[in-house]
Design a protein around this motif. Structure first.
Motif, short mmCIF file in Angstrom:
data_model
loop_
_atom_site.label_atom_id
_atom_site.label_comp_id
_atom_site.label_asym_id
_atom_site.label_seq_id
_atom_site.Cartn_x
_atom_site.Cartn_y
_atom_site.Cartn_z
N GLY A 238 0.78 -1.23 0.00
CA GLY A 238 0.00 0.00 0.00
C GLY A 238 0.81 1.28 0.00
N LYS A 239 2.05 1.22 -0.52
CA LYS A 239 2.89 2.42 -0.54
C LYS A 239 2.22 3.56 -1.31
CE LYS A 239 6.57 0.77 -2.44
NZ LYS A 239 6.00 -0.59 -2.63
N THR A 240 1.64 3.23 -2.46
CA THR A 240 1.06 4.29 -3.29
C THR A 240 -0.18 4.88 -2.64
OG1 THR A 240 1.90 3.19 -5.27
CG2 THR A 240 0.23 4.88 -5.58
N VAL B 262 -3.42 13.30 -7.46
CA VAL B 262 -3.63 13.96 -6.16
C VAL B 262 -2.70 15.14 -5.90
CG1 VAL B 262 -4.53 11.86 -5.10
CG2 VAL B 262 -2.09 12.36 -4.91
N ILE B 263 -1.64 15.30 -6.69
CA ILE B 263 -0.71 16.40 -6.43
C ILE B 263 -1.33 17.73 -6.87
CG2 ILE B 263 1.37 14.99 -6.52
CD1 ILE B 263 1.76 15.87 -9.41
N THR B 264 -0.84 18.81 -6.30
CA THR B 264 -1.40 20.12 -6.63
C THR B 264 -0.79 20.70 -7.90
OG1 THR B 264 0.24 21.36 -5.33
CG2 THR B 264 -1.76 20.61 -4.18
N GLU B 265 0.42 20.29 -8.27
CA GLU B 265 1.13 20.90 -9.39
C GLU B 265 0.92 20.08 -10.68
OE1 GLU B 265 2.56 24.02 -8.64
OE2 GLU B 265 1.32 23.37 -6.97
N PRO B 266 0.83 20.75 -11.83
CA PRO B 266 0.54 20.08 -13.10
C PRO B 266 1.78 19.44 -13.73
CG PRO B 266 0.71 22.43 -13.48
CD PRO B 266 0.88 22.23 -11.99
N LEU B 267 2.30 18.40 -13.10
CA LEU B 267 3.47 17.72 -13.66
C LEU B 267 3.04 16.75 -14.76
CD1 LEU B 267 5.48 16.80 -10.43
CD2 LEU B 267 5.66 18.85 -11.84
N SER B 268 3.89 16.59 -15.75
CA SER B 268 3.63 15.61 -16.80
C SER B 268 3.84 14.21 -16.25
CB SER B 268 4.56 15.84 -17.99
OG SER B 268 5.90 15.51 -17.63
N TYR B 269 3.29 13.22 -16.94
CA TYR B 269 3.48 11.84 -16.49
C TYR B 269 4.97 11.50 -16.47
CZ TYR B 269 3.37 6.85 -15.96
OH TYR B 269 3.60 5.59 -15.48
N GLU B 270 5.69 11.95 -17.49
CA GLU B 270 7.12 11.62 -17.59
C GLU B 270 7.93 12.21 -16.45
OE1 GLU B 270 5.06 10.75 -21.09
OE2 GLU B 270 5.20 12.70 -20.09
N ALA C 295 1.70 5.44 -10.55
CA ALA C 295 2.14 6.79 -10.92
C ALA C 295 0.95 7.66 -11.30
CB ALA C 295 3.14 6.71 -12.07
N LEU C 296 -0.04 7.08 -11.97
CA LEU C 296 -1.24 7.82 -12.33
C LEU C 296 -2.02 8.25 -11.09
CD1 LEU C 296 -2.47 5.74 -15.39
CD2 LEU C 296 -1.55 8.07 -15.45
N MET C 297 -2.03 7.40 -10.07
CA MET C 297 -2.69 7.77 -8.82
C MET C 297 -1.99 8.96 -8.18
SD MET C 297 -3.42 5.58 -5.32
CE MET C 297 -4.52 4.39 -6.13
N LEU C 298 -0.67 8.94 -8.15
CA LEU C 298 0.08 10.06 -7.59
C LEU C 298 -0.20 11.34 -8.38
CD1 LEU C 298 3.52 8.35 -6.87
CD2 LEU C 298 1.69 8.83 -5.24
N GLN C 299 -0.22 11.22 -9.71
CA GLN C 299 -0.48 12.38 -10.55
C GLN C 299 -1.86 12.98 -10.26
OE1 GLN C 299 -0.77 11.68 -14.83
NE2 GLN C 299 0.38 13.56 -15.23
N PRO D 3 10.19 7.23 -9.47
CA PRO D 3 11.25 7.29 -10.48
C PRO D 3 11.34 6.08 -11.39
CG PRO D 3 12.16 7.10 -8.26
CD PRO D 3 10.72 7.40 -8.11
N VAL D 4 11.03 4.91 -10.85
CA VAL D 4 11.03 3.71 -11.69
C VAL D 4 9.81 2.88 -11.32
CG1 VAL D 4 12.58 2.49 -10.09
CG2 VAL D 4 12.32 1.66 -12.43
N ALA D 5 9.10 2.43 -12.35
CA ALA D 5 7.90 1.62 -12.14
C ALA D 5 7.87 0.50 -13.17
CB ALA D 5 6.64 2.47 -12.25
N ALA D 6 7.61 -0.70 -12.69
CA ALA D 6 7.40 -1.85 -13.58
C ALA D 6 5.91 -2.17 -13.61
CB ALA D 6 8.20 -3.05 -13.08
N GLY D 7 5.49 -2.90 -14.63
CA GLY D 7 4.08 -3.22 -14.77
C GLY D 7 3.30 -2.11 -15.43
N CYS D 8 3.89 -1.47 -16.44
CA CYS D 8 3.23 -0.39 -17.15
C CYS D 8 2.41 -0.93 -18.32
CB CYS D 8 4.25 0.62 -17.66
SG CYS D 8 5.19 1.42 -16.32
N ASP D 9 1.40 -0.15 -18.74
CA ASP D 9 0.57 -0.58 -19.85
C ASP D 9 1.27 -0.28 -21.18
OD1 ASP D 9 0.21 2.15 -20.37
OD2 ASP D 9 -1.73 2.23 -19.39
#
Length: 223
Positions: free
Chosen positions: A15-17, A59-67, A53-57, A39-45
């Protein structure tokens, strides 16, 4: 530089994410500008996206790109160093640290860097993800999956973090599944033996509600 915490776990699938997302929402509720890096994720589509990573994206307040959030996206759902080897890619703590610093130096207050698996997940024959945390010199938040064996796993991880010279800033008791037998006794033992404050207890939520996760976390307790 933003205040940054490295989130690790007692194992994979602890449950880290979910906890990282809850921490970021708690920071947002405190009026902080937030960002995250996995920084590194396995099991990508097939599009090179990882659900964590999409879950983190989301909830954050800043508009960071997926990359920016997930600079190294590996498709096979296996150990990152093996997935990287299979496509002829070399992982290194220094290179991953560069990606992280790019986010840490942006106009934000609070950053979560989420590891993959546990503390000693390999990056290459010489380095593990722990080396990334050491290069970044970030305090560590430990996610403990509250299940049989959690005391041993938590204490060993905390010991490894200390031996690597990093502070354990806090830990979270996460019920990643049904409530374990003798939950209260196990929690009390962990509180007694772990050298860091308990930031909160996250119940098993079905369906998942990240706002409720955040409500169970107190970032003011961080060392």
């Amino acid at each position: 530089m933003a205040k940054t915490y490295f989130v690790t776990g007692t194992d994979t699938e602890v449950g880290k994410t979910v906890v990282s997302a809850g921490l970021l929402l708690a920071a947002k509720a405190s009026g902080l500008r937030t960002a995250a890096v996995k920084p590194v994720a396995a099991g990508c589509d097939e599009q090179g996206h990882n659900e964590d990573a999409l879950m983190l994206q989301s909830v954050i307040t800043e508009p960071l790109s997926y990359e920016q959030i997930n600079p190294v996206a590996l498709q096979p759902a296996i150990a990152p160093h093996i997935a990287a080897q299979q496509i002829g890619r070399q992982l290194s703590a220094a290179r991953l640290a560069g990606f992280c610093r790019g986010v840490m130096s942006s106009q934000v207050d609070w950053v979560v860097v989420e590891g993959a698996g546990g503390w000693r997940v390999p990056l290459n024959p010489r380095e593990t993800l722990a080396d990334l945390a050491v290069v970044l010199q970030t305090p560590v938040i430990l996610v403990v999956a509250m299940r049989l064996g959690c005391i041993n796993h938590a204490l060993l991880t905390a010991e490894a973090v200390r031996r690597d010279g990093l502070p354990l800033a806090g830990w979270v008791a996460n019920c990643a599944g049904p409530r374990m037998d003798s939950y209260d006794d196990n929690l009390a033992t962990l509180q007694q033996l772990l050298p860091a404050p308990l930031l909160g207890e996250v119940p098993h939520l079905t369906p998942l509600d990240l706002d409720k996760v955040a409500e169970n976390l107190d970032i003011s307790r961080l060392n």
